[in-house]
Design an enzyme around this catalytic site. Structure first.
Site, PDB file in Angstrom:
ATOM      1  N   ASP A 154       1.820   1.853   4.123  1.00 47.67           N
ATOM      2  CA  ASP A 154       0.400   1.663   3.797  1.00 47.67           C
ATOM      3  C   ASP A 154       0.024   2.626   2.682  1.00 47.67           C
ATOM      4  O   ASP A 154       0.879   3.362   2.162  1.00 47.67           O
ATOM      5  CB  ASP A 154      -0.482   1.831   5.046  1.00 47.67           C
ATOM      6  N   HIS A 170      -2.424  -2.355  -0.243  1.00 52.23           N
ATOM      7  CA  HIS A 170      -2.020  -1.296   0.699  1.00 52.23           C
ATOM      8  C   HIS A 170      -0.708  -0.635   0.263  1.00 52.23           C
ATOM      9  O   HIS A 170       0.136  -0.297   1.089  1.00 52.23           O
ATOM     10  CB  HIS A 170      -1.883  -1.854   2.126  1.00 52.23           C
ATOM     11  N   GLU A 178      -6.278  -7.691   2.643  1.00 57.28           N
ATOM     12  CA  GLU A 178      -7.110  -6.774   1.865  1.00 57.28           C
ATOM     13  C   GLU A 178      -6.493  -6.423   0.506  1.00 57.28           C
ATOM     14  O   GLU A 178      -6.160  -5.276   0.239  1.00 57.28           O
ATOM     15  CB  GLU A 178      -7.347  -5.494   2.691  1.00 57.28           C
TER      16      GLU A 178
HETATM   17  C1  TNX Z   1      -8.077  -3.940   8.593  1.00 57.90           C
HETATM   18  S1  TNX Z   1      -6.190  -5.842   9.920  1.00 57.90           S
HETATM   19  C2  TNX Z   1      -6.767  -3.772   8.177  1.00 57.90           C
HETATM   20  C3  TNX Z   1      -6.106  -2.478   8.387  1.00 57.90           C
HETATM   21  C4  TNX Z   1      -7.021  -1.459   9.025  1.00 57.90           C
HETATM   22  C5  TNX Z   1      -7.861  -2.129  10.096  1.00 57.90           C
HETATM   23  C6  TNX Z   1      -8.741  -1.174  10.837  1.00 57.90           C
HETATM   24  C7  TNX Z   1      -5.579  -5.769   8.593  1.00 57.90           C
HETATM   25  C8  TNX Z   1      -4.616  -6.790   8.359  1.00 57.90           C
HETATM   26  N1  TNX Z   1      -5.971  -4.784   7.741  1.00 57.90           N
HETATM   27  O1  TNX Z   1      -5.613  -1.989   7.162  1.00 57.90           O
HETATM   28  O2  TNX Z   1      -6.253  -0.445   9.567  1.00 57.90           O
HETATM   29  O3  TNX Z   1      -8.661  -3.115   9.489  1.00 57.90           O
HETATM   30  O4  TNX Z   1      -9.342  -1.786  11.956  1.00 57.90           O
END
Ligand code: TNX
Length: 519
Positions: A177, A248, A313
């Site tokens: 990450d 990420h 994301e």
């Molecule tokens: C969203 S869930 C994210 C993570 C975070 C999380 C915190 C997802 C696929 N991505 O990077 O840790 O929310 O709740």
């Protein structure tokens, strides 16, 4: 004493499909008799007995003496399915039968639960019973984020054993990450030399803007991971690695700056803050080769059928701003740089597929039909994204944040542990979530493979902090995924005796006040 032994039949978790109480009990002698094909499971049972049971001894099937556990691959009276099993405790013997090793492994965990609490007399005297069991859903997973905070290997092993005790199938290991890269690569050593370490970490909530000033890091060697994979496999758990791409990826870009969009962003450090970062990989061919080389190393260490390629994301702001990315998009025949993520995911899925594995992506990356029909979609934003994917013909694991994100608070108590801001999922909410939606046609419902609990660790720096949020909601999710009936009151009753097992496994279950028993 016999009554107490018989009562153990009421506290099994997850709840078996069919439990019939018989008269009497059987004291285990330590002898585990098994066929050659079932030897691996026999050895696992011996390991469990070795912890505090009668001295175990593995023998062949001839003439089992009283108190033996007889483990065989045999279909007689076993329901359909790889994980189905029959456990018969009667007439001085324990018979464990299944059509596949997965079923025997599930049965071993039930046998382990039939034993009394650690340290009590008669611990290894099992109540006479006939249990016929098989799971409702085939994908029963747990994600653990070791990217945000590194979890030491002994804790990770313990965690795997706890997942096995709940008959889960999958540990989704989120290895990379923005805040840390935990997979050591022979080819790219800076990923761990640089990418595994950050200068400090946030203290308290993100909005507080405070930092601890303490460097943090850690990574797993390939030998350690292979060992963990074998430890998990013996317990029936597949470790599905996730290399989160193309967003990420700040830690990777800190290690190898040429992977970033260097025409629009400067050199970076491993991130010290949480949240969605605009930093993403550049779409150049040499970056694609880097990703493929890393995936080759990952596939070599993890034999898992499923490989998670991330895809969540991923802001497009850098690509839209970068002349290089825009030119690349045009060369690829894309109408804009915002389509690069779709192109990227397609290419990664093809790469993994060509190596005989099944690609898995987060729901944002799943909309493109060109990803291929075999891809498994993890629906995290809302269950509706999972339903849409299943309607499109994709297979789905339901992981919606409002129901199965264990980084959310479980309760509103003022002294509750630190957790993601403003989100609450009580034990009751977690138990109440059914992965298979009502009212969908059978062929759509059949594409919902199962469900998964997520433990993102932004606010969970230690194994103890993980336990305090993960339990007992993880037990609820595991129970709903396996059991054929749902009754919250009955679940709470079974949870009582289960807590002794959890503490014997070293799980630090929080005080009941913190569970969110009621919504
Ligand atoms: C969203 S869930 C994210 C993570 C975070 C999380 C915190 C997802 C696929 N991505 O990077 O840790 O929310 O709740």
């Amino acid at each position: 004493m016999t009554t107490a032994v018989a009562e153990r039949l009421r506290g099994l978790l997850p709840e078996p499909r069919e439990v019939v109480a018989l008269t009497g009990d059987v004291a285990l002698s330590g002898v585990v008799a098994c066929s050659a094909a079932a030897r691996d499971v026999g050895t696992l049972l011996c390991e469990y007995l070795n912890e505090d049971g009668p001295t175990p001894r593995l023998t062949s099937l001839a003439d089992p003496e009283p108190g033996s556990v007889v483990v065989t691959l045999d279909e007689a009276d076993v329901p359909a399915g790889e994980e189905a099993y029959l456990l018969l405790v009667d007439d001085g013997l324990v018979h464990l039968r299944a059509r596949a090793l997965a079923g025997l492994r599930a049965g071993v965990q039930t046998l382990r639960q039939l034993a009394g609490p650690v340290g009590t007399p008669q611990r290894w005297r099992l109540p006479a019973t006939r249990i016929i069991d098989a799971p409702r859903l085939l994908w029963r997973g747990a994600l653990l984020d070791v990217g945000r905070w590194f979890m030491p290997l002994p804790d990770l092993r313990r965690y795997v054993d706890v997942l096995a005790a709940h008959k889960l199938t999958t540990l989704h290991l989120h290895l990379t990450d923005d805040q840390g890269w935990r997979f050591s690569s022979a080819r790219y050593p800076r990923l761990t030399e640089v990418g595994s370490w950050r200068s400090q970490s946030p203290l308290g909530h993100r909005r507080d803007g405070r930092y601890d000033g303490v460097p943090h890091g850690g990574y797993y060697t390939q030998a350690e991971l292979r060992d963990l994979v074998a430890f998990a496999a013996r317990r029936g758990i597949e470790i599905m690695p996730e290399i989160d791409l193309p967003g990420h990826t700040t830690a990777a870009i800190a290690a190898y700056p040429e992977l970033g969009n260097t025409d629009v962003s400067g050199p970076l450090e491993v991130s010290t803050s949480w949240g969605i970062h605009s930093t993403v990989l550049n779409p150049g061919e040499s970056t694609m080769r880097f990703v493929e080389n890393i995936l080759d190393e990952v596939l070599d260490v993890f034999p898992a059928r499923h490989v998670h390629l991330g895809g969540d994301e991923c802001p497009t702001s850098e690509w839209l701003a970068s002349p290089f990315a825009r030119a690349r998009a045009a060369d690829l025949g894309l109408s804009g740089a915002d389509l690069l993520q779709s192109w990227f995911s397609r290419r990664m899925c093809e790469f993994v597929r060509a190596r005989g594995r099944v690609p898995v992506v987060w729901d944002e990356a799943a909309g493109d039909p060109a990803l291929g029909g075999d891809v498994v979609v993890m629906a995290w934003r809302e269950a509706t994204y999972g339903v849409e994917a299943a309607r499109r013909g994709q297979r789905v694991v339901m992981a919606p944040q409002e129901s199965v994100y264990l980084d959310f608070s479980a309760c509103a108590e003022p002294d509750r542990p630190l957790s993601r801001e403003g989100c609450l999922t009580s034990l009751c909410d977690a138990y109440g979530f059914d992965a298979v939606p009502d009212g969908e046609p059978a062929e759509v419902a059949a594409r919902i493979l199962g469900t998964q609990a997520q433990i993102w660790t932004e606010y969970l720096p230690t194994p103890a902090a993980v336990d305090a949020l993960a339990f007992p909601r993880l037990c609820a999710i595991a129970d709903r995924a396996w059991a054929h009936t749902a009754d919250y009151g009955a679940f709470l009753e079974r949870l009582g005796p289960h807590l002794d097992r959890l503490s014997a496994l070293g799980v630090r279950v929080p005080d009941e006040r913190m569970w969110g028993i009621w919504p």
